[in-house]
Design an enzyme around this catalytic site. Structure first.
Site, short mmCIF file in Angstrom:
data_model
loop_
_atom_site.label_atom_id
_atom_site.label_comp_id
_atom_site.label_asym_id
_atom_site.label_seq_id
_atom_site.Cartn_x
_atom_site.Cartn_y
_atom_site.Cartn_z
N ASP A 26 0.82 -1.22 0.00
CA ASP A 26 0.00 0.00 0.00
C ASP A 26 0.85 1.26 0.00
OD1 ASP A 26 0.75 -0.67 2.65
OD2 ASP A 26 -0.88 0.52 3.50
N SER A 37 -5.31 -1.40 15.53
CA SER A 37 -5.02 0.00 15.84
C SER A 37 -5.80 0.94 14.93
CB SER A 37 -3.52 0.27 15.74
OG SER A 37 -3.03 -0.01 14.45
N ASP A 75 -4.79 0.14 6.15
CA ASP A 75 -5.62 -0.21 7.30
C ASP A 75 -6.66 0.85 7.60
OD1 ASP A 75 -4.15 -2.49 7.39
OD2 ASP A 75 -3.16 -2.07 9.30
#
Length: 348
Positions: A21, A113, A157
């Site tokens: 990513d 997270s 994420d």
């Protein structure tokens, strides 16, 4: 504005696309029903009080002066970082009393997270009486992780946790030069993604993740591209003999991982029988082990063990690596058998 609010965010399963990513590459993800939940209320005493039900720990800080926490309280930095980022946008509170709960495990490689950050931004927005678009939520969360929690994470994420719909679909994400698009793809029929806990603790703030990211940046510069996601196989082969061997290994992982994601995307798009999906998962793990070196002995052992079980098509580490979870692509009929014989706890 309401005095109380609650919000939640789900984790994600990285099917393929390990560390691609932030390299401007391709990723394939799937949603997980496991979630982080944030609930609480305003207070007027100028303090932020957090309690994590999963950890059984509490933190209290002055709202005006808090800095990143250390030691066993670092889990709270993802919440506090989101608070700081939201304050810069004008979403300010004199104090907060907050409870964090849910069934998404911490440090397993399922974006816990980021899910905490997304749930926090949604909670603060609800408490302030405003709505924030998913992409903007993801931007805020990434900034909180990078600038406050000290984790140089990429956009995968936060964007996945903020944008993926619940359900059985997988999603393809392209982090190339144009704005990231999310393409929903049908999950392969008759197969399930199972996620297991390798037993090795996964901590992206520990330094290994940052080193890999800096190595990728150095490799991109050496190959003459802005990001490794733009490096073609031909360009790699043409220049690899001139490149530092360590940087060449990092680049090879990204180049081949992008190719694996692209192939699997075509399989899912065209409803091709998914016989080769498992093989591509296995190749991804070998690349992480040999070229990116972000696996762990526990993950390697678990992958080898799972691949010996009937009905397991493929297995690999998932998430940032250096510990955490392992996923397995499994025939639907043997899910219970594989779960029983895996010898480690199943997360999803």
């Amino acid at each position: 504005m309401p005095s109380r609010a609650a919000a939640a965010a789900s984790g994600r399963i990285e099917v393929l696309g390990n560390h691609t990513d932030y390299n401007g590459g391709l990723v394939l993800v799937a949603p997980t029903p496991l979630r982080v939940e944030v609930a609480g209320e305003r207070s007027d005493d100028g303090r932020i009080r957090l309690h994590s039900e999963r950890l059984g720990r509490s933190v209290e800080v002055e709202r005006e002066t808090f800095d990143p926490l250390t030691g066993e309280d670092t889990w709270a930095n993802y919440f506090l970082g989101a608070v700081e980022a939201m304050e810069q946008l004008g979403v300010v509170f004199s104090g907060l009393d907050v409870r964090i709960s849910g069934d998404l495990p911490l440090g397993a490689g399922l974006a816990s997270s980021a899910a905490l950050g997304v749930a926090t931004v949604r909670f603060l927005a609800a408490l302030h009486g405003v709505e924030i678009a998913p992409r903007d939520v993801a931007t805020i969360v990434q900034a909180a992780e990078n600038d406050f929690a000290g984790v140089p994470c990429g956009p995968l994420d936060p964007l996945s946790c903020a944008s993926l719909p619940d359900g059985a679909s997988w999603a393809f994400l392209d982090f190339g030069p144009r704005e990231t698009e999310i393409e929903l793809l049908p999950a392969p029929a008759g197969l399930r993604l199972l996620v297991f806990d390798s037993g090795a603790r996964h901590d992206l703030a520990a330094g290994d993740y940052a080193r890999r990211r800096s190595e990728c940046e150095a490799a991109a510069a050496a190959f003459g591209v802005a990001k490794l996601g733009a490096l073609t196989l031909g360009a790699f082969e043409q220049k690899v003999t001139e490149i530092d061997p360590l940087l060449a290994r990092r680049a090879w992982h990204i180049v081949t991982e992008n190719a694996r994601v692209g192939f699997v995307r075509g399989v899912l798009r065209n409803a091709i029988p998914p016989a080769m999906l498992g093989e591509y998962l296995g190749l991804s793990h070998l690349s992480s082990l040999d070229y990116f070196e972000n696996s762990s002995p526990e993950q390697d052992h678990l992958v080898e063990h799972l691949m010996l079980l009937p009905g397991v098509l493929g297995a690999r580490l998932t998430g940032g690596g250096f510990g955490g979870a392992v996923l397995a692509l499994v025939e639907e009929a043997v899910v219970d058998s594989v779960t029983e014989k895996a010898e480690v706890p199943r997360i999803v």
